[in-house]
Design a protein around this motif. Structure first.
Motif, PDB file in Angstrom:
ATOM      1  N   ASP A   1      32.981 -32.946  33.843  1.00 58.96           N
ATOM      2  CA  ASP A   1      33.571 -33.465  32.622  1.00 58.96           C
ATOM      3  C   ASP A   1      34.935 -32.801  32.466  1.00 58.96           C
ATOM      4  OD1 ASP A   1      33.985 -34.645  30.135  1.00 58.96           O
ATOM      5  OD2 ASP A   1      33.007 -32.992  29.078  1.00 58.96           O
TER       6      ASP A   1
ATOM      7  N   SER B   1      37.283 -33.320  30.421  1.00 60.95           N
ATOM      8  CA  SER B   1      37.730 -33.027  29.054  1.00 60.95           C
ATOM      9  C   SER B   1      37.154 -31.701  28.556  1.00 60.95           C
ATOM     10  CB  SER B   1      37.318 -34.157  28.107  1.00 60.95           C
ATOM     11  OG  SER B   1      35.907 -34.178  27.952  1.00 60.95           O
ATOM     12  N   GLY B   2      35.964 -31.344  29.022  1.00 58.62           N
ATOM     13  CA  GLY B   2      35.329 -30.096  28.598  1.00 58.62           C
ATOM     14  C   GLY B   2      34.738 -30.161  27.211  1.00 58.62           C
ATOM     15  N   LYS B   3      34.713 -31.340  26.619  1.00 57.80           N
ATOM     16  CA  LYS B   3      34.217 -31.493  25.249  1.00 57.80           C
ATOM     17  C   LYS B   3      32.718 -31.770  25.187  1.00 57.80           C
ATOM     18  CE  LYS B   3      38.608 -33.104  23.445  1.00 57.80           C
ATOM     19  NZ  LYS B   3      39.329 -34.199  22.799  1.00 57.80           N
ATOM     20  N   ARG B   4      32.165 -32.297  26.248  1.00 54.43           N
ATOM     21  CA  ARG B   4      30.739 -32.644  26.229  1.00 54.43           C
ATOM     22  C   ARG B   4      29.895 -31.389  26.325  1.00 54.43           C
ATOM     23  NH1 ARG B   4      29.406 -37.960  29.554  1.00 54.43           N
ATOM     24  NH2 ARG B   4      27.667 -37.877  28.139  1.00 54.43           N
ATOM     25  N   LYS B   5      28.853 -31.351  25.517  1.00 56.41           N
ATOM     26  CA  LYS B   5      27.924 -30.220  25.527  1.00 56.41           C
ATOM     27  C   LYS B   5      26.617 -30.576  26.219  1.00 56.41           C
ATOM     28  CE  LYS B   5      30.629 -27.674  23.058  1.00 56.41           C
ATOM     29  NZ  LYS B   5      31.535 -26.830  23.731  1.00 56.41           N
TER      30      LYS B   5
ATOM     31  N   SER C   1      31.355 -24.769  31.172  1.00 56.03           N
ATOM     32  CA  SER C   1      32.043 -25.807  30.414  1.00 56.03           C
ATOM     33  C   SER C   1      32.657 -26.826  31.363  1.00 56.03           C
ATOM     34  CB  SER C   1      33.128 -25.173  29.545  1.00 56.03           C
ATOM     35  OG  SER C   1      33.796 -26.174  28.818  1.00 56.03           O
ATOM     36  N   GLY C   2      32.209 -28.068  31.236  1.00 56.84           N
ATOM     37  CA  GLY C   2      32.730 -29.141  32.079  1.00 56.84           C
ATOM     38  C   GLY C   2      31.999 -29.355  33.386  1.00 56.84           C
TER      39      GLY C   2
END
Length: 163
Positions: A114, A116-120, A130-131
């Motif tokens: 990911d 964007s790194g926003k998805r958890k 992260s990501g």
């Protein structure tokens, strides 16, 4: 010095691995070596007491516990195979794992990146960093296969076993 029990050695290895402070690698290597020596001695004693029929059954038994012996002599083994698998992936290095895109498990990519790194969360996947997500609906035999593939791709020189 009193003789340490195998369970105490494994507990010490697990606790030292979970500490927030830096523990010298030599300590991990020494404890791992003692664990392997103790397991070898216990296995030899057990094998000597077995009859031929028991030896055959022992060789045919299903092995279910995942363990990774690193090239420097440390043991990567947690209470569950999932935890061992994740620990081995982290040991391999998340930067190297980000470059791997070709591994597929049950028609699912092993890793999802990911950017964007926003998805958890992603359904069926566990976040390593992260990501970076890894497919977590795998059997022990699949985990073994995946780790062996990563070992050959990344040239980690690991010994991956089912005990």
């Amino acid at each position: 010095m009193s003789k340490q029990r195998l369970k105490d050695l494994k507990t010490a290895l697990r606790v030292l691995g979970d500490l927030d402070t830096e523990v010298p690698r030599e300590v991990f290597i020494e404890i791992s070596q003692r664990i392997r020596n103790r397991e070898t001695a216990n296995e030899e004693r057990r094998m000597k007491r077995m009859s031929e029929e028991e030896l055959v059954l022992h060789e045919r038994r299903t092995r279910r516990i995942l363990r990774v012996n690193t090239f420097d002599g440390r043991i990567l083994q947690e209470k569950t195979n999932d935890a061992t698998f994740l620990l081995a992936l982290q040991e391999a290095g998340t930067d190297q794992l980000r470059a791997i895109e070709h591994l597929v498990v049950r028609n699912h990519p092993l890793f999802i990146h990911d950017l964007s790194g926003k998805r958890k969360r992603i359904t069926g996947y566990k976040m390593i960093q992260s990501g970076l997500f890894v497919f977590n609906k795998t059997k022990t035999s699949e985990k073994l296969y995946i780790l062996k593939q990563l070992d050959s791709c990344l040239q980690l020189n690991w010994e991956i076993l089912l005990l």
